[in-house]
Design a protein around this motif. Sequence first.
Motif, mmCIF file in Angstrom:
data_model
loop_
_atom_site.group_PDB
_atom_site.id
_atom_site.type_symbol
_atom_site.label_atom_id
_atom_site.label_comp_id
_atom_site.label_asym_id
_atom_site.label_seq_id
_atom_site.Cartn_x
_atom_site.Cartn_y
_atom_site.Cartn_z
ATOM 1 N N GLN A 103 9.038 -6.190 7.750
ATOM 2 C CA GLN A 103 8.727 -7.377 6.934
ATOM 3 C C GLN A 103 9.528 -7.368 5.639
ATOM 4 O O GLN A 103 10.032 -8.402 5.194
ATOM 5 C CB GLN A 103 7.229 -7.411 6.595
ATOM 6 C CG GLN A 103 6.340 -7.853 7.752
ATOM 7 C CD GLN A 103 4.855 -7.845 7.358
ATOM 8 O OE1 GLN A 103 4.502 -7.846 6.181
ATOM 9 N NE2 GLN A 103 3.985 -7.824 8.364
ATOM 10 N N ASN A 134 13.231 -8.148 6.066
ATOM 11 C CA ASN A 134 13.388 -9.565 6.398
ATOM 12 C C ASN A 134 13.185 -10.451 5.175
ATOM 13 O O ASN A 134 13.765 -11.524 5.065
ATOM 14 C CB ASN A 134 12.416 -9.968 7.509
ATOM 15 C CG ASN A 134 12.880 -9.469 8.874
ATOM 16 O OD1 ASN A 134 14.056 -9.111 9.041
ATOM 17 N ND2 ASN A 134 11.975 -9.417 9.841
ATOM 18 N N TYR A 144 15.060 -8.187 13.356
ATOM 19 C CA TYR A 144 15.502 -7.728 12.032
ATOM 20 C C TYR A 144 16.947 -7.259 12.130
ATOM 21 O O TYR A 144 17.502 -7.099 13.232
ATOM 22 C CB TYR A 144 14.610 -6.575 11.541
ATOM 23 C CG TYR A 144 14.670 -5.360 12.433
ATOM 24 C CD1 TYR A 144 13.877 -5.272 13.569
ATOM 25 C CD2 TYR A 144 15.539 -4.301 12.149
ATOM 26 C CE1 TYR A 144 13.949 -4.178 14.405
ATOM 27 C CE2 TYR A 144 15.611 -3.196 12.987
ATOM 28 C CZ TYR A 144 14.805 -3.144 14.113
ATOM 29 O OH TYR A 144 14.880 -2.068 14.953
ATOM 30 N N ASP A 145 17.530 -7.037 10.966
ATOM 31 C CA ASP A 145 18.915 -6.574 10.889
ATOM 32 C C ASP A 145 18.936 -5.044 11.007
ATOM 33 O O ASP A 145 18.571 -4.346 10.063
ATOM 34 C CB ASP A 145 19.489 -7.029 9.533
ATOM 35 C CG ASP A 145 20.878 -6.466 9.283
ATOM 36 O OD1 ASP A 145 21.393 -5.717 10.138
ATOM 37 O OD2 ASP A 145 21.435 -6.781 8.224
ATOM 38 N N LYS A 195 17.091 -9.645 1.301
ATOM 39 C CA LYS A 195 18.352 -9.432 2.029
ATOM 40 C C LYS A 195 19.202 -8.287 1.475
ATOM 41 O O LYS A 195 20.075 -7.774 2.173
ATOM 42 C CB LYS A 195 19.188 -10.733 2.051
ATOM 43 C CG LYS A 195 18.507 -11.888 2.782
ATOM 44 C CD LYS A 195 18.155 -11.541 4.242
ATOM 45 C CE LYS A 195 17.199 -12.570 4.859
ATOM 46 N NZ LYS A 195 16.463 -12.050 6.026
#
Lengths: 350, 350
Positions: free
Chosen positions: B23, B26, B59-60, B29
Amino acid sequence: MKIIVDAMGGDNAPEAIVAGAVQAINAQKDLTVVLTGDKERIEKILRSGEGNEEKPYSYDPTRLEIVHCAEVITNDDVPTVAIRQKKDSSLVVALKILKEDEEAKGFVSAGSTGAVLTGALLRVGRIRGISRPAVCPVLPTAKGGKVLLIDAGANAECKPVNLCHFAIMGTAYAKAMGISSPRVGLVTNGTEEHKGDPLHQESYQLLKNLAGIRFVGNVEGRDIMSGDIDVAVCDGFSGNIALKTTEGTALAVMSVIKENIKASFWAKIGYALFMRKAFKNIKRVLDYSKYGGAVLLGIDKVVVKSHGSSKAESVCASILQARDAAANGLTETIKEMLSQVDLEAIGSEA
Amino acid sequence: MKIIVDAMGGDNAPEAIVAGAVQAINAQKDLTVVLTGDKERIEKILRSGEGNEEKPYSYDPTRLEIVHCAEVITNDDVPTVAIRQKKDSSLVVALKILKEDEEAKGFVSAGSTGAVLTGALLRVGRIRGISRPAVCPVLPTAKGGKVLLIDAGANAECKPVNLCHFAIMGTAYAKAMGISSPRVGLVTNGTEEHKGDPLHQESYQLLKNLAGIRFVGNVEGRDIMSGDIDVAVCDGFSGNIALKTTEGTALAVMSVIKENIKASFWAKIGYALFMRKAFKNIKRVLDYSKYGGAVLLGIDKVVVKSHGSSKAESVCASILQARDAAANGLTETIKEMLSQVDLEAIGSEA
């Protein structure tokens, strides 16, 4: 049962005090109240019904005495000086009657805490064996019951023996309130036995073995109002902070609720249509003053300090509280409990 | 900005910690999170989306690193022993990265407070000049703002110099939160200058003249959440009692409200039809965990202790809190403020 009441102490004196006294004698038929203060003003209030909802007053005049005195001790007075010099003040005169009149069983004042405590110590005296009297308010709990907090601020610095005395006096008061085997917790920064500073660590060891005390161990701030203990023993410094933090938090929570209701159209409608009564009841439960005042424990007669901003209803509650405590033998229970304790083992000084 | 997170600490670890970390990256950044813990379990959670509402996770992955370690420090461990012996624990490994990796700016754990504090002291070290780090939680106020309470329990016994350090660190943190000139109050048993025990009386005199501090004097427990101060300075003993008393009182008030609504037919209807949403919002405001965790101030990097029972949302809030504090130069501000203080005058030992 005769209770002496300082008619001139507090923000709303003498109107609210007189009104509260009338309510009290109307509620309790065995009760006589002696008001000390400006006789002319008190009689005028009794005639006009000021400060009372039902005017004029209706009450049994044989159970309401007035003792005139000309002076008043205010919050600006230095307690030790005022008690010695203002001999004709409503507080000093009331304490003189309390000390000398055998029928006088208790005293109520909404005046300065410092002056009431100093006056009671100097004019009435301590219970033999108690070195430091303590302030003991009654708080509501999450389970709908009551909990006593002792000491709520009379002694900023304490020794372990003082905390033992607080446990004894708190237990006696809880018993006078009808709790047969009061659970006593020591308020510290954690529940484990080793928690706290040396004062609380040492007190824990003494409380564990103290005759007549049902010691349930260390408790935390969150346990005070949980309903799981009946007596919360504190040093006067952290006890005062805990007491006032409960007040501040309750106010903050109510204010957050109010803001959220005001901010929502539907919640406002719901409140107006359905919930006004429930909220009135909630406020009543949370209003400590309805529970009466704080008892000064350790004085040789029952002394109740009503809140400075007390209105008639709280004054009445405090008078009935003093009457009940005296009728249930509060002072005698403390003395009896003390007689069973090994005073030397807990380091008694008195 | 890199924040290290102990994936194995807390009642709901590792599921809630992993979910909170996802969370957080996200939501922010520029944030990279390093999770320390059982790599296989963490990867399984990330694949399955356990503990998260939206499954599977999106997610990244370049901003979520995992560093494997085999051990966990629990509440049953003795902190000083565990920090020395469990070298491959998620806590010790996380603190090693925090200390050694220049890009690592902060650390979050929901594990045992004692272990986090001890570990941070031993593995990361204190800010030069601060002898005793302190726990500093954020509380809501009656006016809808926030207030910092420092120390909430790291130091049961304090000297005046510690309270001065708490004032400096609390001011620095309030500034990092965007309050330009934070009002600092000393929590005692009365507002007058002479109130309190010798510790607080002496601290008052030092705080009055402390460079960089906007000292507003003594405050009472009821003022902590009033919204009139930004930093409430306490010794760790009474600060812990005050903090937990706010929690206990808020719970007690909400329980009284619930009982009264349940007891009344009309209030129940009003609640069901109109007020459910408003009460959800009220609970959110009063749920301290939404404000993130408590910062350990005085450690040479940002350390946030999330509540042991934290769920994903609170873990996320704590990670963002650590990120914001680091981004706003918390540690640097404390050092700069210390450089302006006459350390000898306040009795600094370090």
